[in-house]
Scaffold this motif. Structure first.
Motif, PDB file in Angstrom:
ATOM      1  N   ARG A  21       0.809  -1.221   0.000  1.00 39.86           N
ATOM      2  CA  ARG A  21       0.000   0.000   0.000  1.00 39.86           C
ATOM      3  C   ARG A  21       0.845   1.274   0.000  1.00 39.86           C
ATOM      4  NH1 ARG A  21      -4.050  -1.406  -2.052  1.00 39.86           N
ATOM      5  NH2 ARG A  21      -5.952  -2.008  -0.979  1.00 39.86           N
ATOM      6  N   PRO A  22       1.864   1.364   0.905  1.00 41.29           N
ATOM      7  CA  PRO A  22       2.643   2.609   0.897  1.00 41.29           C
ATOM      8  C   PRO A  22       3.328   2.863  -0.452  1.00 41.29           C
ATOM      9  CG  PRO A  22       3.090   1.363   2.905  1.00 41.29           C
ATOM     10  CD  PRO A  22       2.259   0.482   2.018  1.00 41.29           C
ATOM     11  N   THR A  49      14.385   8.413   1.651  1.00 43.06           N
ATOM     12  CA  THR A  49      13.488   7.297   1.976  1.00 43.06           C
ATOM     13  C   THR A  49      12.395   7.161   0.922  1.00 43.06           C
ATOM     14  OG1 THR A  49      13.918   7.664   4.315  1.00 43.06           O
ATOM     15  CG2 THR A  49      11.959   6.399   3.781  1.00 43.06           C
ATOM     16  N   GLN A 103      13.746   5.721  -2.280  1.00 43.38           N
ATOM     17  CA  GLN A 103      13.896   4.267  -2.178  1.00 43.38           C
ATOM     18  C   GLN A 103      12.556   3.571  -2.398  1.00 43.38           C
ATOM     19  OE1 GLN A 103      16.554   3.076  -2.442  1.00 43.38           O
ATOM     20  NE2 GLN A 103      17.976   3.206  -0.729  1.00 43.38           N
ATOM     21  N   ARG A 104      11.523   4.120  -1.773  1.00 47.01           N
ATOM     22  CA  ARG A 104      10.198   3.518  -1.881  1.00 47.01           C
ATOM     23  C   ARG A 104       9.752   3.482  -3.344  1.00 47.01           C
ATOM     24  NH1 ARG A 104       6.483   5.785   2.968  1.00 47.01           N
ATOM     25  NH2 ARG A 104       8.316   5.347   4.239  1.00 47.01           N
ATOM     26  N   ARG A 156      -4.525  15.112   9.513  1.00 45.92           N
ATOM     27  CA  ARG A 156      -3.397  15.914   9.956  1.00 45.92           C
ATOM     28  C   ARG A 156      -3.897  17.270  10.447  1.00 45.92           C
ATOM     29  NH1 ARG A 156       1.283  15.574   6.324  1.00 45.92           N
ATOM     30  NH2 ARG A 156       0.990  13.439   6.954  1.00 45.92           N
ATOM     31  N   ARG A 200      11.958   1.004  -5.470  1.00 46.46           N
ATOM     32  CA  ARG A 200      11.530  -0.365  -5.218  1.00 46.46           C
ATOM     33  C   ARG A 200      10.192  -0.661  -5.922  1.00 46.46           C
ATOM     34  NH1 ARG A 200      11.610  -4.722  -1.478  1.00 46.46           N
ATOM     35  NH2 ARG A 200      13.838  -4.408  -1.535  1.00 46.46           N
ATOM     36  N   TYR A 238       4.622  13.187   3.767  1.00 46.10           N
ATOM     37  CA  TYR A 238       4.600  12.015   4.642  1.00 46.10           C
ATOM     38  C   TYR A 238       5.667  12.095   5.735  1.00 46.10           C
ATOM     39  CZ  TYR A 238       0.903   9.860   2.086  1.00 46.10           C
ATOM     40  OH  TYR A 238      -0.330   9.599   1.561  1.00 46.10           O
ATOM     41  N   LEU A 239       6.302  13.277   5.859  1.00 49.16           N
ATOM     42  CA  LEU A 239       7.276  13.529   6.920  1.00 49.16           C
ATOM     43  C   LEU A 239       8.379  12.469   6.966  1.00 49.16           C
ATOM     44  CD1 LEU A 239       4.703  14.405   9.757  1.00 49.16           C
ATOM     45  CD2 LEU A 239       5.738  15.965   8.111  1.00 49.16           C
ATOM     46  N   VAL A 240       8.928  12.150   5.812  1.00 52.18           N
ATOM     47  CA  VAL A 240      10.105  11.270   5.753  1.00 52.18           C
ATOM     48  C   VAL A 240      11.151  11.966   4.879  1.00 52.18           C
ATOM     49  CG1 VAL A 240       8.794   9.117   6.038  1.00 52.18           C
ATOM     50  CG2 VAL A 240       9.307   9.951   3.736  1.00 52.18           C
ATOM     51  N   PRO A 241      12.449  11.599   5.035  1.00 46.29           N
ATOM     52  CA  PRO A 241      13.468  12.231   4.187  1.00 46.29           C
ATOM     53  C   PRO A 241      13.242  11.861   2.720  1.00 46.29           C
ATOM     54  CG  PRO A 241      14.469  10.926   5.970  1.00 46.29           C
ATOM     55  CD  PRO A 241      13.023  10.604   5.958  1.00 46.29           C
ATOM     56  N   GLU A 272       3.911  21.668  10.349  1.00 43.96           N
ATOM     57  CA  GLU A 272       4.291  20.646   9.376  1.00 43.96           C
ATOM     58  C   GLU A 272       3.383  20.675   8.151  1.00 43.96           C
ATOM     59  OE1 GLU A 272       2.432  18.505  12.654  1.00 43.96           O
ATOM     60  OE2 GLU A 272       2.179  20.465  11.769  1.00 43.96           O
TER      61      GLU A 272
END
Lengths: 409, 130
Positions: free
Chosen positions: A115-116, A144, A147-148, A192, A151, A138-141, A197
């Motif tokens: 899903r992500p 990351t 990479q998602r 949210r 993949r 999504y508050l990730v670097p 943010e």
């Protein structure tokens, strides 16, 4: 500059679709489309926006695709393949554009992906967001998120996923996955709280925009209409769901004057046009519940009997702990807290629910109104310990303080 | 959902990977040790490749810590360690995963003899309205 971004976001799925029809690799096409978008940000402010921006973007992107392919070929000296012959023919934008977005979403929501990954890929390839924007949302670097995406693309390649609508038997399941992804993006945005943010991308609005496109492609699909209606009816409450400090305001206490009527009207109209068709899916039922809330002047005036019936139907179509919890809340409003508490007993006996904070939050409320302050205290404590939401924790701790320190407001 | 995986350990001397400096770990048969290291590296590689790993760091010797306490209305700095506890925070990993089940599956691969691995959810500023 903003107008340019709007043009790009609107055209992105069509540009991607035009490229993918000639060259199946999603990653290559995304890169080429991105290069075209970058070229546009350089040239359009100087030369003006072309009369047909889509054709311009497709032309530039396909040229990049061809260039890159030739460079690859020179490097690897591979023999001719079907894919290469296809990409050597010039790509044009004049192809049927009606369901580009749907077709792209179906590809991005391929069952080989988690899903992500489906979410990330859809926002990238269909909504036309940059990696940095998705990462920020999504508050990730960004690394990351990259990479998602990498993949996800290689999994699509391995699964042999192609840019084509699936067979008639497969389609319903694939559309269901698309709706789940759109709804997941919506929920991420909607739940949210506004605050530091809050980024430049409004996920809830992106989700509505994508679902509108799916609805345009499949106007007679009841669950698509249901999902769109659910998002509109929920989104209508956005302004009322936080107070000036950014704290959450529960549905029961929201200023209903701040709900957006035009979104409610649109959601209700969508529902009315689909409900008589027969088969009722979970999004239609959830939308129907949101509509009952939207039409009540106050929380107390809500037609809880109707909501109880709708949750009963939802329980048959898509059972789950969240449905049981909401069903119990509604039943308690009609028949009293004891009825609601009895409905929660099976959940409390389920070991998988031990960490589910909402079970304790709902039970605490019901115990409180049933006049069991000790049980309510214990459940508020447990709920506050288990929630991962800061505003919800503050809210639960306030309810707890009211019970244990009666002098407080 | 974001989770932090906290490694509580007391390698002697302090060092990373902590297992290399833990007697309980060193006492294991070679093949068991190799399997544990392999499992950990495999899951870490997987987390990196699929974009579930958000970040992580190994921490220095707790003896190198400085503690700030509040005394008479002002901060007072004292050299570490924080406590005489058997285990100290030795490192952390931040992951972003689909479910708690997935997080638990990951953490199981981080566990090893002689130390404690803790899984804690991160709080978010959002929340539902009903």
């Amino acid at each position: 500059m903003n107008a340019l971004a709007d043009v790009w976001r609107r055209e992105a799925p069509h540009v991607m679709a035009a490229l993918l029809r000639h060259h199946g690799d999603l990653g290559d096409c995304e890169d080429a489309a991105l290069e075209a978008a970058e070229a546009a940000t350089r040239q359009w402010p100087v030369d003006g926006v072309p009369a047909d921006p889509r054709a311009w973007l497709v032309r530039v992107a396909s040229r990049r695709l061809v260039d890159r392919f030739r460079a690859d070929r020179a490097r690897t000296r591979r023999e001719a393949s079907d894919a290469r012959r296809a990409v050597d023919t010039p790509v044009t934008g004049d192809v049927p554009a009606g369901d580009d977005t749907l077709q792209l979403l179906v590809l991005c929501c391929h069952p080989a992906l988690s899903r992500p990954s489906q979410v990330a890929l859809s926002l990238r390839a269909v909504a036309g967001l940059t990696v940095a924007q998705i990462a920020a949302a999504y508050l990730v670097p960004p690394r990351t998120m990259t990479q998602r995406l990498t993949r996800a693309r290689s999994q699509l390649r391995r699964a042999g996923a192609r840019f084509a609508l699936p067979s008639e038997e497969e389609l319903p399941e694939r559309v269901a996955a698309v709706l789940d992804v759109c709804h997941l993006v919506f929920t991420e945005g909607y739940t949210r709280a506004s605050g530091p943010e809050l980024v430049d991308v409004a996920l809830a609005e992106e989700a509505i925009r994508l679902t509108r496109e799916v609805h345009r492609a499949l106007p007679d699909h009841d669950e698509v209409a249901g999902a769109l209606a659910l998002m509109l009816l929920t989104h209508a409450r956005s302004a009322a769901r936080t107070d000036p400090h950014g704290d959450l305001v529960p549905l029961a206490e929201q200023d209903r004057g701040r709900w957006r009527r035009e979104l409610i009207d649109e959601g209700v109209a969508l529902l009315e046009s689909t409900l008589p068709h027969g088969h009722v899916g979970r999004y239609q039922l959830q939308a129907a519940i949101a509509a009952v809330h939207a039409e009540a002047a106050t929380y107390e005036d809500t037609d809880w009997r109707q909501i109880t019936i709708l949750y009963g139907m939802l329980h048959r179509v898509a059972p789950g702990p969240a449905v049981t919890l909401n069903h119990a809340v509604a039943a308690a409003m009609v028949h009293g807290p004891t009825t609601g508490l009895a409905m929660l007993d099976p959940l409390a006996a389920d070991p998988a629910m031990r960490r589910h904070h909402r079970l304790y939050a709902v039970r605490a409320h019901l115990h409180e109104s049933a006049g069991h302050p000790e049980a309510a205290t214990e459940d508020y404590q447990r709920a506050a310990q288990l929630t991962a939401s800061l505003p919800e924790q503050r809210y639960l701790n306030r309810r707890l303080a009211r019970l244990t320190e009666p002098g407080r407001p | 959902m974001k989770y932090v995986i906290l490694i509580h350990s007391n390698p002697v001397p302090w060092g990373h990977p902590t297992g290399d400096f833990l007697p309980e770990f060193q006492a294991l048969p070679d093949d068991v040790r190799a399997r544990l290291v392999h499992d950990f590296e495999e899951v870490l590689g997987e987390l990196q490749a699929n974009g579930e790993l958000v970040g992580g760091e190994a921490l220095g010797d707790p003896a190198a810590a400085t503690l700030y306490r509040w005394r008479d209305g002002a901060p007072l700095a004292v050299d570490g360690p924080y406590s005489e506890a058997k285990e100290h925070l030795a490192g952390f990993f931040l992951v972003d995963v689909e479910s708690r089940e997935r997080a638990e599956q990951i953490v199981a691969k981080f566990a090893g003899p002689g130390e404690t691995v803790e899984l804690r959810p991160l709080m978010s500023s959002g929340g539902p309205d009903q």
